[in-house]
Design a protein around this motif. Structure first.
Motif, PDB file in Angstrom:
ATOM      1  N   PRO A   2       0.824  -1.198   0.000  1.00 50.74           N
ATOM      2  CA  PRO A   2       0.000   0.000   0.000  1.00 50.74           C
ATOM      3  C   PRO A   2       0.859   1.248   0.000  1.00 50.74           C
ATOM      4  O   PRO A   2       1.978   1.272   0.503  1.00 50.74           O
ATOM      5  CB  PRO A   2      -0.796  -0.133   1.305  1.00 50.74           C
ATOM      6  CG  PRO A   2      -0.790  -1.586   1.610  1.00 50.74           C
ATOM      7  CD  PRO A   2       0.523  -2.095   1.101  1.00 50.74           C
ATOM      8  N   MET A  15      -4.749   1.986   2.624  1.00 52.21           N
ATOM      9  CA  MET A  15      -5.145   0.609   2.433  1.00 52.21           C
ATOM     10  C   MET A  15      -6.656   0.507   2.576  1.00 52.21           C
ATOM     11  O   MET A  15      -7.332   1.498   2.845  1.00 52.21           O
ATOM     12  CB  MET A  15      -4.434  -0.323   3.410  1.00 52.21           C
ATOM     13  CG  MET A  15      -4.718  -0.070   4.885  1.00 52.21           C
ATOM     14  SD  MET A  15      -4.115  -1.421   5.909  1.00 52.21           S
ATOM     15  CE  MET A  15      -2.374  -1.422   5.494  1.00 52.21           C
ATOM     16  N   ARG A  16      -7.181  -0.679   2.372  1.00 51.81           N
ATOM     17  CA  ARG A  16      -8.610  -0.892   2.557  1.00 51.81           C
ATOM     18  C   ARG A  16      -8.895  -1.082   4.045  1.00 51.81           C
ATOM     19  O   ARG A  16      -8.165  -1.791   4.738  1.00 51.81           O
ATOM     20  CB  ARG A  16      -9.075  -2.095   1.742  1.00 51.81           C
ATOM     21  CG  ARG A  16      -9.089  -1.828   0.231  1.00 51.81           C
ATOM     22  CD  ARG A  16      -9.567  -3.041  -0.537  1.00 51.81           C
ATOM     23  NE  ARG A  16      -8.605  -4.127  -0.454  1.00 51.81           N
ATOM     24  CZ  ARG A  16      -7.692  -4.394  -1.376  1.00 51.81           C
ATOM     25  NH1 ARG A  16      -7.589  -3.626  -2.458  1.00 51.81           N
ATOM     26  NH2 ARG A  16      -6.870  -5.415  -1.234  1.00 51.81           N
ATOM     27  N   VAL A 183     -11.411 -15.719   1.982  1.00 47.40           N
ATOM     28  CA  VAL A 183     -10.469 -15.034   2.871  1.00 47.40           C
ATOM     29  C   VAL A 183     -10.162 -16.024   3.989  1.00 47.40           C
ATOM     30  O   VAL A 183     -10.954 -16.186   4.920  1.00 47.40           O
ATOM     31  CB  VAL A 183     -11.059 -13.723   3.421  1.00 47.40           C
ATOM     32  CG1 VAL A 183     -10.032 -12.985   4.281  1.00 47.40           C
ATOM     33  CG2 VAL A 183     -11.559 -12.827   2.286  1.00 47.40           C
ATOM     34  N   GLN A 200      -8.068 -16.168  -1.995  1.00 43.54           N
ATOM     35  CA  GLN A 200      -7.851 -14.888  -2.668  1.00 43.54           C
ATOM     36  C   GLN A 200      -7.309 -13.868  -1.674  1.00 43.54           C
ATOM     37  O   GLN A 200      -6.780 -12.831  -2.058  1.00 43.54           O
ATOM     38  CB  GLN A 200      -9.162 -14.371  -3.277  1.00 43.54           C
ATOM     39  CG  GLN A 200      -9.573 -15.073  -4.558  1.00 43.54           C
ATOM     40  CD  GLN A 200      -9.879 -16.556  -4.340  1.00 43.54           C
ATOM     41  OE1 GLN A 200     -10.741 -16.902  -3.530  1.00 43.54           O
ATOM     42  NE2 GLN A 200      -9.175 -17.429  -5.050  1.00 43.54           N
ATOM     43  N   ALA A 201      -7.455 -14.208  -0.382  1.00 42.58           N
ATOM     44  CA  ALA A 201      -6.925 -13.341   0.674  1.00 42.58           C
ATOM     45  C   ALA A 201      -6.604 -14.184   1.901  1.00 42.58           C
ATOM     46  O   ALA A 201      -7.137 -15.280   2.090  1.00 42.58           O
ATOM     47  CB  ALA A 201      -7.913 -12.237   1.032  1.00 42.58           C
ATOM     48  N   ASP A 241      -4.385 -10.867  -1.317  1.00 44.34           N
ATOM     49  CA  ASP A 241      -4.624  -9.777  -0.376  1.00 44.34           C
ATOM     50  C   ASP A 241      -4.352 -10.266   1.037  1.00 44.34           C
ATOM     51  O   ASP A 241      -4.502 -11.458   1.340  1.00 44.34           O
ATOM     52  CB  ASP A 241      -6.066  -9.279  -0.483  1.00 44.34           C
ATOM     53  CG  ASP A 241      -6.328  -8.526  -1.780  1.00 44.34           C
ATOM     54  OD1 ASP A 241      -5.359  -8.022  -2.373  1.00 44.34           O
ATOM     55  OD2 ASP A 241      -7.500  -8.461  -2.192  1.00 44.34           O
ATOM     56  N   ARG A 242      -3.968  -9.328   1.918  1.00 42.80           N
ATOM     57  CA  ARG A 242      -3.606  -9.690   3.288  1.00 42.80           C
ATOM     58  C   ARG A 242      -4.386  -8.812   4.262  1.00 42.80           C
ATOM     59  O   ARG A 242      -4.260  -7.588   4.242  1.00 42.80           O
ATOM     60  CB  ARG A 242      -2.103  -9.523   3.506  1.00 42.80           C
ATOM     61  CG  ARG A 242      -1.257 -10.353   2.552  1.00 42.80           C
ATOM     62  CD  ARG A 242       0.222 -10.213   2.841  1.00 42.80           C
ATOM     63  NE  ARG A 242       1.031 -10.981   1.899  1.00 42.80           N
ATOM     64  CZ  ARG A 242       2.177 -11.557   2.203  1.00 42.80           C
ATOM     65  NH1 ARG A 242       2.682 -11.447   3.417  1.00 42.80           N
ATOM     66  NH2 ARG A 242       2.852 -12.232   1.293  1.00 42.80           N
ATOM     67  N   HIS A 243      -5.191  -9.462   5.111  1.00 46.10           N
ATOM     68  CA  HIS A 243      -6.035  -8.770   6.078  1.00 46.10           C
ATOM     69  C   HIS A 243      -5.493  -8.996   7.491  1.00 46.10           C
ATOM     70  O   HIS A 243      -5.159 -10.121   7.858  1.00 46.10           O
ATOM     71  CB  HIS A 243      -7.468  -9.316   6.043  1.00 46.10           C
ATOM     72  CG  HIS A 243      -8.210  -9.058   4.764  1.00 46.10           C
ATOM     73  ND1 HIS A 243      -7.784  -9.533   3.545  1.00 46.10           N
ATOM     74  CD2 HIS A 243      -9.368  -8.392   4.532  1.00 46.10           C
ATOM     75  CE1 HIS A 243      -8.654  -9.163   2.609  1.00 46.10           C
ATOM     76  NE2 HIS A 243      -9.619  -8.475   3.184  1.00 46.10           N
ATOM     77  N   THR A 273      -2.685  -5.412   2.984  1.00 42.93           N
ATOM     78  CA  THR A 273      -3.495  -4.612   2.073  1.00 42.93           C
ATOM     79  C   THR A 273      -4.785  -4.133   2.725  1.00 42.93           C
ATOM     80  O   THR A 273      -5.421  -3.191   2.237  1.00 42.93           O
ATOM     81  CB  THR A 273      -3.871  -5.431   0.832  1.00 42.93           C
ATOM     82  OG1 THR A 273      -4.597  -6.605   1.245  1.00 42.93           O
ATOM     83  CG2 THR A 273      -2.630  -5.849   0.050  1.00 42.93           C
ATOM     84  N   ASP A 274      -5.192  -4.800   3.810  1.00 44.04           N
ATOM     85  CA  ASP A 274      -6.463  -4.522   4.467  1.00 44.04           C
ATOM     86  C   ASP A 274      -6.296  -4.652   5.978  1.00 44.04           C
ATOM     87  O   ASP A 274      -5.570  -5.542   6.454  1.00 44.04           O
ATOM     88  CB  ASP A 274      -7.538  -5.526   4.034  1.00 44.04           C
ATOM     89  CG  ASP A 274      -7.815  -5.516   2.544  1.00 44.04           C
ATOM     90  OD1 ASP A 274      -8.918  -5.080   2.160  1.00 44.04           O
ATOM     91  OD2 ASP A 274      -6.938  -5.960   1.751  1.00 44.04           O
ATOM     92  N   ARG A 306      -7.581   2.788   0.693  1.00 41.75           N
ATOM     93  CA  ARG A 306      -6.827   2.459  -0.511  1.00 41.75           C
ATOM     94  C   ARG A 306      -7.691   2.598  -1.753  1.00 41.75           C
ATOM     95  O   ARG A 306      -7.234   2.929  -2.820  1.00 41.75           O
ATOM     96  CB  ARG A 306      -6.302   1.035  -0.384  1.00 41.75           C
ATOM     97  CG  ARG A 306      -5.339   0.618  -1.488  1.00 41.75           C
ATOM     98  CD  ARG A 306      -4.900  -0.820  -1.261  1.00 41.75           C
ATOM     99  NE  ARG A 306      -3.921  -1.215  -2.259  1.00 41.75           N
ATOM    100  CZ  ARG A 306      -3.575  -2.469  -2.458  1.00 41.75           C
ATOM    101  NH1 ARG A 306      -4.134  -3.430  -1.747  1.00 41.75           N
ATOM    102  NH2 ARG A 306      -2.675  -2.790  -3.370  1.00 41.75           N
TER     103      ARG A 306
END
Length: 307
Positions: A2, A15-16, A183, A200-201, A241-243, A273-274, A306
């Motif tokens: 980010p 970021m988100r 996720v 996907q995450a 994506d990474r939360h 990213t999140d 983001r």
């Protein structure tokens, strides 16, 4: 990674930003929160997928999928997710139908958080035995693979150690193709390999340390482990994506607006990213001042997001 923008004498990570709204309020009150999260501009909103949770088990407590479906009807853009659904009380064939319906009602805004499931009320209320960690991960792996298959393909037959499906249907399928994004919650090596294969995450809560700096050190260790796992699987890190669930830390992320911004920046520095925070509650878990949430949402969120 980010980006960053200047803000009020400090650098804000972009970021988100997501928020958890626990299913512990009647809809007459809860719907206002979901609508407000959408209007404020949060990127995603989540609720817990439990039959009962910790000392809130005595209620009130409501079903996650019904709550998210209702939330889809009072929001227009925010993504909606489970944090996280597990095989503690779910079967992939039945759950796939619920997920498909929610994705349809929300017009493709579902983020499906999935995890192995812990011990406690969810694992005991149906009368089954409490599984040790290794068996819970075994079950999670089968749950994830079968759910992935059913959501992608109409007419799935499966006979495994934990689940059986006979001609399980998914028609008409998800709005999001080939299926809703997974996720996946993971801290250990085996679960991370599931992330690399199906996710996907990735979402993590860290490793449970009671000191804030130690918690961040643990998060950094997990990030390095995920990097190695992706490399071993031959997967491009940019495709995941990474939360980070900020409130798994020993200090509530909405202690103040400045503190929240600092935690977002630390997450960004580690490659997330999140990030996800929680709607403040009056007491107990995630106790805090709603005024801080309002400050973050109205003053900082436009700079932090983001997009």
């Amino acid at each position: 990674m980010p980006g960053e923008v200047p803000g009020g004498g400090r650098t804000l990570a972009i970021m988100r930003i997501g928020i958890v709204i626990l299913p512990d309020q009647r809809w007459s009150r809860s719907r206002l929160r979901w609508r407000q999260a959408d209007e404020w501009g949060f990127d995603h909103a989540w609720t817990y997928d439990h039959l009962g949770w910790r000392d809130l088990v005595d209620g009130p407590w409501f079903d996650s999928m019904a709550t998210l479906t209702a939330a889809a009807t009072v929001t227009s853009r925010i993504r909606l997710g489970t944090l996280v659904a597990s095989p503690n009380f779910r079967h992939p064939a039945a759950f796939a139908r619920q997920v498909t319906a929610l994705d349809d009602v929300s017009d493709g805004r579902v983020l499906l958080g999935l995890g192995a499931g812990g011990i406690g009320f969810d694992s005991a209320v149906l009368g089954g035995e409490t599984l040790p960690p290794r068996q819970r991960v075994d079950r999670f792996a089968e749950f994830t693979e079968l759910l992935d298959l059913i959501l992608r393909k109409d007419g799935t037959t499966w006979r495994g150690e934990w689940f059986t499906a006979v001609d399980a249907r998914n028609n008409p399928g998800c709005v999001q193709q080939p299926r809703v994004p997974f996720v996946l919650a993971a801290n250990g090596p085996r679960s991370m390999r599931l992330v690399a294969r199906f996710g996907q995450a990735w979402v993590t809560t860290g490793t449970g340390e009671e000191d804030l700096e130690a918690w961040w050190d643990g998060v950094a260790t997990l990030c390095a482990r995920m990097d190695r796992t992706l490399a071993e699987a031959g997967r491009d890190p940019a495709t995941l994506d990474r939360h980070l669930s900020l409130d798994a830390a020993p200090v509530f992320s909405l202690r103040s607006a400045d503190f929240f911004a600092e935690q977002v920046a630390r997450a960004a520095a580690l490659g997330f990213t999140d990030v996800i925070t929680h709607w403040p509650r009056e007491s107990s878990w995630y106790a805090g001042d709603e005024a801080v949430l309002v400050d973050v949402a109205t003053r900082l969120l436009p700079e932090l997001r983001r997009g």
